[in-house]
Motif scaffolding. Structure first.
Motif, PDB file in Angstrom:
ATOM      1  N   ASN A  43      45.489  47.050  28.917  1.00 45.69           N
ATOM      2  CA  ASN A  43      44.322  47.274  29.775  1.00 45.69           C
ATOM      3  C   ASN A  43      44.761  47.113  31.222  1.00 45.69           C
ATOM      4  N   ALA A  44      45.129  48.214  31.853  1.00 42.36           N
ATOM      5  CA  ALA A  44      45.641  48.170  33.223  1.00 42.36           C
ATOM      6  C   ALA A  44      44.601  47.651  34.202  1.00 42.36           C
ATOM      7  N   ARG A  45      43.327  48.009  33.991  1.00 42.69           N
ATOM      8  CA  ARG A  45      42.281  47.570  34.912  1.00 42.69           C
ATOM      9  C   ARG A  45      42.117  46.052  34.850  1.00 42.69           C
ATOM     10  N   LEU A  46      42.130  45.483  33.640  1.00 42.36           N
ATOM     11  CA  LEU A  46      42.022  44.037  33.498  1.00 42.36           C
ATOM     12  C   LEU A  46      43.209  43.339  34.145  1.00 42.36           C
ATOM     13  N   PHE A  47      44.378  43.901  33.961  1.00 41.69           N
ATOM     14  CA  PHE A  47      45.583  43.321  34.545  1.00 41.69           C
ATOM     15  C   PHE A  47      45.476  43.283  36.069  1.00 41.69           C
TER      16      PHE A  47
END
Length: 394
Positions: free
Chosen positions: A160-164
């Motif tokens: 999950n790039a957005r969460l990262f």
């Protein structure tokens, strides 16, 4: 002879077969325990000049002299100079060294509410002329997001790039590159291929190890296993009165000599002894860190990968703390300035022991997930382009 055979309760054929097995095992043991040799006319830790012959003598087992300069080898070769490095240790050492030199960042973040924190590799810039072949291979693989992760790991652990990015923004960590790979899912096949290539490099070109001596270890292992099984079998038969103790003694001797062969066989050439002395002497520098030899916080902070390779991460951190106190510089400030490659969403590093924890976590998490195992390496042919250590590294 007949009296001996009668006493042992065996036939002539049995006696000579047993004697042959014992003598063979003894011969392998004596060959395996041949002491390492070193160059007699050179100081310890000095490689000979090309084209010159040097006499040899028995290698000394005493502690080598302290060495303040980096060993004349890549970080991956250093892992083999110390011992037969595991794929995990080799990959983790390469990654940390690339991070120290600014090619990648390593970011710790908690992507789940429970469990181990993840380590994300953030790609910053392509390889340059200072990179060894194994480093170049890693960087080219890391340049494409997801390419270095096992397909099975990527499928079962979607990223999950957005969460990262949100977690890093919340922690106030600027993202200077492209997140590409989690070290837990780093392809085992890639690490294995690089490890095998480095192993061939130090054995074939640099001639640190004598391959024929490695075969002695294999034979010793066979003796140990087969002799142990035979020992159990003959003990049962001897207890039942179905077999004379002669074969029990033969099995025990073969097992014991196999054990000592496995534990004691030496494979280093004189060049390998020099490599070992260089790394052992450099380990002393990291542990003792004498200021009169050029040890400083700035210098030691760049040697994090060597601390991992030489199994002295904790001692390295203690040296940094001691040098920092002497310099009167706040530890947190030094870490933030000198280790921009090491980031964590849980908060900035306050002590060098926390940095040591971070390095050990990287080593523990590299290739750690069972889904990281894959059959096909993405690196392709790696048989070309393996040259000597760049002069800038020496």
């Amino acid at each position: 002879m007949n009296a001996v055979l009668s006493y042992l309760g065996v036939t002539t054929a049995e006696f000579w077969v047993g004697a042959f097995l014992v003598v063979f095992a003894l011969g392998i043991l004596l060959a395996a325990l041949r002491p390492d040799r070193e160059f007699a006319d050179l100081p310890r830790g000095v490689f000979p000049a090309a084209g010159r012959a040097h006499s040899l003598q028995r290698a000394r087992r005493t502690e080598p002299p302290l060495r303040a300069e980096r060993p004349e080898m890549t970080i991956a070769e250093g892992a083999y100079a110390v011992r037969d490095a595991s794929t995990v240790n080799l990959s983790a050492s390469i990654l940390i060294d690339l991070a120290v030199r600014g090619f990648i960042e390593l970011v710790e973040y908690q992507h789940l509410t429970a469990g181990h924190p993840a380590i994300m590799i953030v790609y910053r810039r392509p390889p340059d002329s200072s990179c060894s072949p194994e480093e170049r291979a890693f960087l080219e693989l890391l340049s494409t997001p997801g390419a270095a992760e096992s397909p099975e790991y990527a499928r079962t652990h979607p990223f999950n790039a957005r969460l990262f990015r949100n977690e890093l923004e919340t922690a106030g960590i600027p993202l200077l590159g492209e997140p590409t790979t989690r070290v837990s899912g780093l392809r085992v096949s890639a690490g294995t291929q690089i490890a095998a290539r480095v192993r061939r490099e130090v054995t074939d070109r640099r001639a640190w190890f004598a391959s024929r001596h490695e075969h002695l270890g294999t034979v010793g292992a066979i003796e140990l296993v087969s002799g142990g099984l035979a020992l159990i079998f003959t003990f049962v038969l001897a207890a039942l009165g179905a077999l004379r103790p002669y074969w029990l003694v033969v099995s025990a001797l073969v097992t014991i000599m196999g054990l000592f062969t496995v534990r004691g066989y030496g494979v280093r050439t004189a060049y390998g002894v020099v490599a070992r002395d260089q790394t052992a002497g450099f380990r002393r520098f990291l542990v003792e860190a004498p200021p009169e030899c050029g040890a400083s916080v700035e210098r030691l902070a760049k040697l994090a990968a060597w601390a991992l390779v030489l199994s002295c991460v904790r001692e390295w951190a203690q040296s940094l703390e001691r040098l920092g106190r002497a310099a009167g510089v706040p530890t947190a400030t030094s870490i933030e300035t000198l280790l921009p490659w090491a980031q964590r969403s849980s908060g900035a590093f306050q002590t060098w022991q926390e940095v040591a924890d971070f390095i050990e976590l990287i080593n523990a998490r590299t290739h750690a997930d069972t889904a990281a195992s894959d059959a096909d390496s993405p690196l392709g042919d790696m048989t070309e382009g393996w040259g000597r250590v760049p002069s800038s590294w020496i």
